[in-house]
Design an enzyme around this catalytic site. Structure first.
Site, short mmCIF file in Angstrom:
data_model
loop_
_atom_site.label_atom_id
_atom_site.label_comp_id
_atom_site.label_asym_id
_atom_site.label_seq_id
_atom_site.Cartn_x
_atom_site.Cartn_y
_atom_site.Cartn_z
N ALA A 168 24.14 -138.72 -6.11
CA ALA A 168 22.92 -137.95 -6.32
C ALA A 168 21.77 -138.42 -5.43
CB ALA A 168 22.51 -137.99 -7.78
N ARG A 219 28.13 -125.78 -4.27
CA ARG A 219 27.67 -126.17 -5.59
C ARG A 219 26.22 -125.75 -5.80
NH1 ARG A 219 29.31 -132.02 -7.01
NH2 ARG A 219 28.77 -131.19 -9.05
N HIS A 262 31.29 -136.67 0.95
CA HIS A 262 31.19 -136.11 -0.41
C HIS A 262 32.57 -135.64 -0.81
CE1 HIS A 262 26.87 -136.31 -0.37
NE2 HIS A 262 26.92 -135.82 0.86
N GLU A 284 28.54 -139.58 6.49
CA GLU A 284 28.27 -139.17 5.11
C GLU A 284 29.52 -138.51 4.54
OE1 GLU A 284 25.16 -136.17 2.79
OE2 GLU A 284 25.06 -136.38 4.97
N TYR A 330 35.57 -133.73 -9.19
CA TYR A 330 35.76 -134.91 -8.35
C TYR A 330 37.20 -135.40 -8.27
CZ TYR A 330 30.72 -134.90 -8.78
OH TYR A 330 29.40 -134.53 -8.74
N ASN A 338 28.76 -142.48 0.57
CA ASN A 338 28.72 -141.41 -0.41
C ASN A 338 27.60 -141.83 -1.36
OD1 ASN A 338 28.93 -139.65 -2.54
ND2 ASN A 338 31.17 -139.70 -2.61
N PRO A 369 25.52 -143.90 -7.15
CA PRO A 369 25.58 -143.81 -8.61
C PRO A 369 26.71 -142.92 -9.13
CG PRO A 369 23.70 -142.58 -7.76
CD PRO A 369 24.29 -143.34 -6.61
N ASN A 370 27.29 -143.39 -10.20
CA ASN A 370 28.33 -142.71 -10.97
C ASN A 370 29.70 -142.69 -10.28
OD1 ASN A 370 26.55 -142.02 -13.16
ND2 ASN A 370 25.67 -140.50 -11.78
#
Length: 149
Positions: A78, A108, A101, A99, A24, A75, A11-12
């Site tokens: 969330a 964070r 990111h 994975e 990002y 990725n 998402p996003n």
């Protein structure tokens, strides 16, 4: 034919380049795909892409990867921190998972420090921006080659 790699974005991530560029970066999802194509070409592998803002669509893409791809770069956005269902899907297809990111999730908010994906991934690359995808493809290529795939 060499095993292809599925690059799965959650998402996003369709908003890359405009969503929180201070976190990002300004690289777009199309740029990420170009980076992945170049990394896959260097490795002599094919690459396919799926992006969805919907958990079920991501799970369906993982299920469809079985028999179609040799590995998955994910990725999960969330969903990394919330989706046991996505983790279960990744675990169920018996494919190596890397994975990725864009940001360093461990620098964070505390809720981002937990990754369900990590529980089923071969490894994680975080904090190197879009280059992390190329690093993941390189790592999975080496992993597949070591397994003779």
């Amino acid at each position: 034919m060499p095993a292809s790699i599925l690059v799965l974005n959650g998402p996003n991530l369709n908003l890359l380049g405009t969503r929180q560029p201070d976190v990002y970066g300004t690289t777009t999802l199309a740029d990420v795909e170009a980076i992945c194509r170049a990394a896959a070409a260097r490795a002599g592998r094919e690459v396919a892409f799926v992006q969805s803002n919907h958990e079920g669509a991501l799970i369906d893409a993982v299920h469809a990867a079985r028999g179609a791809h040799g590995a998955i770069v994910v990725n999960a956005g969330a969903f990394t921190h919330t989706s046991i269902a996505l983790m279960d899907a990744l675990s169920s297809v018996d494919l190596p998972v890397a994975e990725v990111h864009l940001s360093n999730i461990h620098r964070r908010e505390a809720f981002r420090h937990t990754s369900y994906v990590s529980l089923v991934a071969v490894g994680m690359i975080a904090g190197f921006g879009a280059q992390g995808y190329a690093l993941a493809i390189d790592a999975l290529d080496a992993h597949l080659a070591a397994a003779g795939r």
